[in-house]
Design a protein around this motif. Sequence first.
Motif, PDB file in Angstrom:
ATOM      1  N   CYS A   1       0.835  -1.224   0.000  1.00  0.00           N
ATOM      2  CA  CYS A   1       0.000   0.000   0.000  1.00  0.00           C
ATOM      3  C   CYS A   1       0.860   1.260   0.000  1.00  0.00           C
ATOM      4  O   CYS A   1       0.555   2.227  -0.691  1.00  0.00           O
ATOM      5  CB  CYS A   1      -0.919   0.009   1.212  1.00  0.00           C
ATOM      6  N   ILE A   2       1.936   1.243   0.763  1.00  0.00           N
ATOM      7  CA  ILE A   2       2.796   2.423   0.845  1.00  0.00           C
ATOM      8  C   ILE A   2       3.545   2.661  -0.460  1.00  0.00           C
ATOM      9  O   ILE A   2       3.591   3.759  -0.994  1.00  0.00           O
ATOM     10  CB  ILE A   2       3.773   2.305   2.027  1.00  0.00           C
ATOM     11  N   PHE A   3       4.142   1.587  -1.024  1.00  0.00           N
ATOM     12  CA  PHE A   3       4.992   1.764  -2.183  1.00  0.00           C
ATOM     13  C   PHE A   3       4.215   1.914  -3.484  1.00  0.00           C
ATOM     14  O   PHE A   3       4.770   2.389  -4.470  1.00  0.00           O
ATOM     15  CB  PHE A   3       5.998   0.627  -2.279  1.00  0.00           C
ATOM     16  N   THR A   4       2.958   1.528  -3.510  1.00  0.00           N
ATOM     17  CA  THR A   4       2.173   1.770  -4.731  1.00  0.00           C
ATOM     18  C   THR A   4       1.590   3.176  -4.751  1.00  0.00           C
ATOM     19  O   THR A   4       1.208   3.657  -5.815  1.00  0.00           O
ATOM     20  CB  THR A   4       1.027   0.757  -4.877  1.00  0.00           C
ATOM     21  N   SER A   5       1.534   3.827  -3.596  1.00  0.00           N
ATOM     22  CA  SER A   5       0.986   5.180  -3.563  1.00  0.00           C
ATOM     23  C   SER A   5       2.065   6.253  -3.741  1.00  0.00           C
ATOM     24  O   SER A   5       1.743   7.411  -3.828  1.00  0.00           O
ATOM     25  CB  SER A   5       0.257   5.414  -2.240  1.00  0.00           C
ATOM     26  N   ILE A   6       3.316   5.859  -3.785  1.00  0.00           N
ATOM     27  CA  ILE A   6       4.410   6.842  -3.948  1.00  0.00           C
ATOM     28  C   ILE A   6       4.530   7.243  -5.392  1.00  0.00           C
ATOM     29  O   ILE A   6       4.441   6.588  -6.317  1.00  0.00           O
ATOM     30  CB  ILE A   6       5.751   6.276  -3.433  1.00  0.00           C
TER      31      ILE A   6
END
Length: 72
Positions: free
Chosen positions: A67-72
């Motif tokens: 979730c964190i790395f796909t939203s960056i």
Amino acid sequence: MKANYSYASAIFNADFNNFASITGNQAWSLFFTNGQDDAALGDNPEAGKFFTNVAIAVVAASILGACIFTSI
């Protein structure tokens, strides 16, 4: 006629558990020994809880990281 095959998995033997529920230790022992021995981790319930919590933590960290790395 009950057959106990030594080369087969423990879960396919006729005298395994007769549809009784198994503990976390038995489940993880069967997983780690490829279904050969349901008593590999012994009788300590903390070992089964530890591996279950580690599996939950790995899944949660993977979901959070995705979730964190796909939203960056």
